[in-house]
Design a protein around this motif. Structure first.
Motif, PDB file in Angstrom:
ATOM      1  N   VAL A  12       4.576   5.172  -9.026  1.00  0.00           N
ATOM      2  CA  VAL A  12       3.723   3.999  -8.893  1.00  0.00           C
ATOM      3  C   VAL A  12       2.294   4.389  -9.218  1.00  0.00           C
ATOM      4  O   VAL A  12       1.938   5.577  -9.206  1.00  0.00           O
ATOM      5  N   GLN A  13       1.482   3.380  -9.453  1.00  0.00           N
ATOM      6  CA  GLN A  13       0.060   3.634  -9.664  1.00  0.00           C
ATOM      7  C   GLN A  13      -0.661   3.645  -8.331  1.00  0.00           C
ATOM      8  O   GLN A  13      -0.181   3.115  -7.323  1.00  0.00           O
ATOM      9  N   SER A  14      -1.808   4.269  -8.343  1.00  0.00           N
ATOM     10  CA  SER A  14      -2.647   4.319  -7.146  1.00  0.00           C
ATOM     11  C   SER A  14      -2.876   2.898  -6.610  1.00  0.00           C
ATOM     12  O   SER A  14      -3.149   1.983  -7.377  1.00  0.00           O
ATOM     13  N   GLY A  15      -2.727   2.757  -5.291  1.00  0.00           N
ATOM     14  CA  GLY A  15      -2.854   1.446  -4.659  1.00  0.00           C
ATOM     15  C   GLY A  15      -1.545   0.715  -4.505  1.00  0.00           C
ATOM     16  O   GLY A  15      -1.477  -0.311  -3.810  1.00  0.00           O
ATOM     17  N   GLY A  16      -0.494   1.238  -5.104  1.00  0.00           N
ATOM     18  CA  GLY A  16       0.813   0.603  -5.033  1.00  0.00           C
ATOM     19  C   GLY A  16       1.548   0.907  -3.751  1.00  0.00           C
ATOM     20  O   GLY A  16       1.035   1.594  -2.855  1.00  0.00           O
ATOM     21  N   SER A  17       2.775   0.394  -3.679  1.00  0.00           N
ATOM     22  CA  SER A  17       3.596   0.543  -2.467  1.00  0.00           C
ATOM     23  C   SER A  17       5.000   0.993  -2.828  1.00  0.00           C
ATOM     24  O   SER A  17       5.501   0.709  -3.916  1.00  0.00           O
ATOM     25  N   LEU A  18       5.613   1.676  -1.888  1.00  0.00           N
ATOM     26  CA  LEU A  18       7.019   2.053  -1.978  1.00  0.00           C
ATOM     27  C   LEU A  18       7.622   1.992  -0.590  1.00  0.00           C
ATOM     28  O   LEU A  18       6.915   2.184   0.406  1.00  0.00           O
ATOM     29  N   ARG A  19       8.910   1.770  -0.536  1.00  0.00           N
ATOM     30  CA  ARG A  19       9.628   1.806   0.732  1.00  0.00           C
ATOM     31  C   ARG A  19      10.772   2.794   0.617  1.00  0.00           C
ATOM     32  O   ARG A  19      11.682   2.612  -0.200  1.00  0.00           O
TER      33      ARG A  19
END
Length: 124
Positions: A12-19
């Protein structure tokens, strides 16, 4: 046989999210302190978040306010919601289970079972 299987990593790019998810089997999940650890290339494995047997949660200072650990005892599944991701969050993420008493910490040596890891890469 105890088993932990992580999933949900990615790029992901900086500032993104993952679960991230961790499916547990082969042991009495509710009796364990469960934790998420990460390891970046060339660095030691570090504790990120943990959820103790009483449901209380603890976080590393570097992720406080951005990461949320949770669990679904009915599904024997541990989660890590990661928001506002930064490049320094890049690494292999592992879930782990610790048995034997109520005391828990981020000391990796206390944890008996480990998953195979899922890679998280955050680009700037």
């Amino acid at each position: 046989q105890a088993q932990l299987v992580e999933s949900g990593g990615g790029s992901v790019q900086s500032g993104g999210s993952l679960r991230l998810s961790c499916a547990a089997s082969g042991f009495t999940y509710s009796r364990y302190c469960m934790g998420w650890f990460r390891q970046a290339p060339g660095k030691e494995r570090e504790g990120v978040a943990r959820i103790e047997r009483d449901g209380s949660t603890r976080y590393a200072d570097s992720v406080k306010g951005r990461f949320t650990i949770s669990q679904d005892n009915a599904k024997n599944t541990l989660y890590l919601e990661m928001d506002s991701l930064k490049p320094e969050d890049t690494g292999m993420y592992y879930c782990a289970a610790k048995s034997g008493g109520a005391y828990c910490s981020f000391y990796a040596g206390y944890f008996s079972y480990w998953g195979q890891g899922t890679q998280v890469t955050v680009s700037s």
